[in-house]
Enzyme design. Structure first.
Site, PDB file in Angstrom:
ATOM      1  N   CYS A 270       0.864  -1.185   0.000  1.00 55.64           N
ATOM      2  CA  CYS A 270       0.000   0.000   0.000  1.00 55.64           C
ATOM      3  C   CYS A 270       0.900   1.234   0.000  1.00 55.64           C
ATOM      4  O   CYS A 270       1.951   1.221  -0.630  1.00 55.64           O
ATOM      5  CB  CYS A 270      -0.977  -0.034   1.167  1.00 55.64           C
ATOM      6  SG  CYS A 270      -0.207   0.004   2.802  1.00 55.64           S
TER       7      CYS A 270
ATOM      8  N   ARG B 263      -2.554  -0.616   5.423  1.00 58.03           N
ATOM      9  CA  ARG B 263      -3.606  -1.300   4.662  1.00 58.03           C
ATOM     10  C   ARG B 263      -3.126  -2.636   4.149  1.00 58.03           C
ATOM     11  O   ARG B 263      -3.878  -3.617   4.120  1.00 58.03           O
ATOM     12  CB  ARG B 263      -4.063  -0.441   3.475  1.00 58.03           C
ATOM     13  CG  ARG B 263      -4.984   0.693   3.864  1.00 58.03           C
ATOM     14  CD  ARG B 263      -5.326   1.544   2.668  1.00 58.03           C
ATOM     15  NE  ARG B 263      -4.186   2.416   2.362  1.00 58.03           N
ATOM     16  CZ  ARG B 263      -4.167   3.312   1.383  1.00 58.03           C
ATOM     17  NH1 ARG B 263      -5.196   3.432   0.574  1.00 58.03           N
ATOM     18  NH2 ARG B 263      -3.108   4.069   1.188  1.00 58.03           N
TER      19      ARG B 263
END
Length: 139
Positions: free
Chosen positions: A77, A82
């Site tokens: 990410c 994430r």
């Protein structure tokens, strides 16, 4: 299974050996620049009405439809948050070769000192692109 954590340089080497880099940033972030060869399956996308980031309800379904459970996957990410969440989800759904890319595209810094903790793909001078990887754009 357990998730491994790799640096961007190790991810680049694994990608050269056949692993697939999955960029879980939003489609807008991916379009601004991504690791060369990365496919985009966003974990979060902006809500059309509010612009607020919301969970992509199709994330796991799309991953299962496009990758066998034993595919070597590099999950990246912007800085690593994430991607870790996405890697944990994939692990829970039976993917067996999942690696979280520490530092992601932009690099992770220590919030107290501002010191770089995990250099990002771009700052490490690894190949980037703004054109979608053939067959790798989410839409």
């Amino acid at each position: 299974m357990s998730i491994t954590h790799v640096s961007v340089t190790d991810a680049h080497a694994a990608q050269a050996n056949g692993a697939t880099y999955v960029d879980v940033r939003s489609t807008v972030e991916y379009a601004r620049g991504h690791a060369t060869g990365a496919v985009n399956v966003p974990l979060l996308e902006p809500d059309e009405d509010t612009g607020q980031m919301t969970a992509n309800p199709d994330f796991v379904r799309v991953m299962k439809a496009n990758f066998a459970p034993d595919t070597p996957l590099l999950i990246g990410c912007q800085v690593g948050g994430r991607s870790l969440r996405a890697a944990q989800m994939l692990d829970a759904f039976g993917f067996t070769q999942v690696a979280n890319v520490k530092g992601g595209f932009g690099g992770a810094t220590d919030p107290m000192s501002g010191r770089v903790v995990d250099p990002g793909w771009e700052a490490s001078g690894l190949p980037t692109d703004t054109a979608p990887t053939p067959g790798g754009a989410y839409p």
